[in-house]
Design an enzyme around this catalytic site. Structure first.
Site, PDB file in Angstrom:
ATOM      1  N   GLU A  87      -5.249  -5.014  10.587  1.00 12.04           N
ATOM      2  CA  GLU A  87      -4.211  -4.007  10.803  1.00 12.04           C
ATOM      3  C   GLU A  87      -4.486  -3.296  12.134  1.00 12.04           C
ATOM      4  O   GLU A  87      -5.307  -2.366  12.182  1.00 12.04           O
ATOM      5  CB  GLU A  87      -4.225  -2.972   9.682  1.00 12.04           C
ATOM      6  N   GLY A 101       2.651   2.199  10.902  1.00 10.86           N
ATOM      7  CA  GLY A 101       3.618   3.287  10.760  1.00 10.86           C
ATOM      8  C   GLY A 101       4.316   3.665  12.060  1.00 10.86           C
ATOM      9  O   GLY A 101       4.942   4.717  12.147  1.00 10.86           O
ATOM     10  N   LYS A 158       0.184   4.212  -0.226  1.00 16.15           N
ATOM     11  CA  LYS A 158      -0.471   5.369   0.407  1.00 16.15           C
ATOM     12  C   LYS A 158      -0.265   6.629  -0.456  1.00 16.15           C
ATOM     13  O   LYS A 158      -0.153   6.515  -1.671  1.00 16.15           O
ATOM     14  CB  LYS A 158       0.020   5.535   1.848  1.00 16.15           C
ATOM     15  N   SER A 210       3.581  -2.187  10.394  1.00 15.46           N
ATOM     16  CA  SER A 210       5.033  -2.226  10.593  1.00 15.46           C
ATOM     17  C   SER A 210       5.660  -3.569  10.215  1.00 15.46           C
ATOM     18  O   SER A 210       6.604  -4.022  10.840  1.00 15.46           O
ATOM     19  CB  SER A 210       5.401  -1.862  12.042  1.00 15.46           C
ATOM     20  N   GLU A 233      -6.925   4.507   8.139  1.00 12.68           N
ATOM     21  CA  GLU A 233      -6.696   5.944   7.899  1.00 12.68           C
ATOM     22  C   GLU A 233      -7.942   6.586   7.290  1.00 12.68           C
ATOM     23  O   GLU A 233      -8.252   7.739   7.573  1.00 12.68           O
ATOM     24  CB  GLU A 233      -5.455   6.126   7.008  1.00 12.68           C
ATOM     25  N   HIS A 255      -9.573   1.120   5.021  1.00 14.80           N
ATOM     26  CA  HIS A 255      -8.303   1.266   5.735  1.00 14.80           C
ATOM     27  C   HIS A 255      -8.534   2.161   6.960  1.00 14.80           C
ATOM     28  O   HIS A 255      -9.325   3.114   6.896  1.00 14.80           O
ATOM     29  CB  HIS A 255      -7.251   1.885   4.802  1.00 14.80           C
ATOM     30  N   ASN A 311       0.881  -1.181   0.000  1.00 25.80           N
ATOM     31  CA  ASN A 311       0.000   0.000   0.000  1.00 25.80           C
ATOM     32  C   ASN A 311       0.915   1.226   0.000  1.00 25.80           C
ATOM     33  O   ASN A 311       1.501   1.564   1.022  1.00 25.80           O
ATOM     34  CB  ASN A 311      -0.888  -0.050   1.254  1.00 25.80           C
TER      35      ASN A 311
HETATM   36  P1  13P Z   1       3.085   0.325   7.713  1.00 31.58           P
HETATM   37  O1  13P Z   1       3.613  -0.943   7.101  1.00 31.58           O
HETATM   38  O2  13P Z   1       3.797   1.546   7.259  1.00 31.58           O
HETATM   39  O3  13P Z   1       2.968   0.211   9.209  1.00 31.58           O
HETATM   40  O4  13P Z   1       1.581   0.500   7.161  1.00 31.58           O
HETATM   41  C1  13P Z   1       0.710  -0.565   7.227  1.00 31.58           C
HETATM   42  C2  13P Z   1      -0.504  -0.210   6.478  1.00 31.58           C
HETATM   43  O5  13P Z   1      -1.263   0.666   6.880  1.00 31.58           O
HETATM   44  C3  13P Z   1      -0.768  -0.910   5.216  1.00 31.58           C
HETATM   45  O6  13P Z   1      -2.049  -0.666   4.750  1.00 31.58           O
END
Ligand code: 13P
Length: 252
Positions: A170, A176, A10, A214, A101, A99, A8
């Protein structure tokens, strides 16, 4: 079940970065074909970079690409949205929906996520439906309750032939942050998710349940060999071909 390793990207990078990243991934896969025998590889670039990735991947169909979101609606007056049929037109085969976010910053509800997943399925794409608890919810012992409610609300009514939804677990506090859930916690939650899929999808045993939060080359081997972990949804570490494919290599 073959693992799915999904990147992803982002909201990162320029067009030039996207072209370089996908070229780098392809170059490495061309010299390390074993990776694709072990797992399916998917990249989800920002919308505007999808055509460049599609162009680069042409002739390399084993590498899949998808989007990070789609509209909950079919078409019409939804300024700024991108419909599932537009993504399908651009040859996307997967769409991430719900997601954390988007749930957090765009206020997306489970019902909206379910509508988006339904749009993806209607347009012959596989929705990757994301669920996960916050740190506070985990500390209060509510992790399973929260995930259960998200699953119940975010998985749309499925037809018998819809056996290909993907779930991504997740934990919000692991995204992150460099913190990863312990292998025991991941095993417990993934087992729980598998059980909860019974009655919600036609074939729970066929659903790939990805872990995200992560994931990096150093912890991927352990996480990906955990029972009921059928792949990874990778953010930060998917922005480098080297670390992304090191994770994929760990899927064996
Ligand atoms: P990270 O791998 O940066 O923690 O992000 C995970 C994520 O949100 C994938 O959709």
């Amino acid at each position: 079940m073959k693992k799915l390793i999904a990147g992803n990207w982002k909201m990162n990078g320029s067009m030039e970065n996207a072209r370089a990243l996908i070229a780098n991934i392809i170059n490495r896969l061309e010299t390390d074909e074993d990776v694709l025998k072990k797992c399916d590889i998917l990249v989800c670039p920002p919308f505007l970079h999808i055509p460049a990735v599609r162009h680069a991947i042409y002739g390399f169909p084993e590498l899949r690409f998808g989007a990070q979101d789609c509209s909950a609606y079919e078409n019409g007056a939804h300024t700024g949205d991108v419909s599932a049929s537009m993504l399908r037109d651009s040859s996307c085969s997967y769409v991430i929906v719900g997601h954390s976010e988007r749930r957090q910053y765009q206020g997306e509800s489970d019902a909206t996520v379910a509508q988006k997943a339904a749009q993806a399925l209607k347009n012959d794409m596989v929705p990757i439906i994301c669920v996960g608890e916050t740190e506070e919810e985990r500390e209060k012992g509510l992790a399973q309750e929260i995930v259960d409610a998200q699953l119940a609300g975010s998985i749309p009514a499925l037809e018998p032939f819809h056996d290909i939804v993907v779930i991504a677990y997740e934990p919000v506090w692991a995204i992150g942050t460099g913190k990863t859930a312990s292998v025991d916690d991941v095993a417990e939650m993934h087992g729980f998710i598998r059980e909860q899929l019974d009655g919600k999808v036609p074939a729970p045993e066929k659903v790939r349940i990805l872990y995200g939060g992560s994931m990096k080359p150093e912890n991927a081997g352990e996480l990906l060999s955990t029972e009921n972990v059928d792949g990874g949804l990778i953010g930060g570490a998917s922005l480098s071909a080297e670390s992304f494919l090191a994770i994929a290599r760990a899927a064996g």
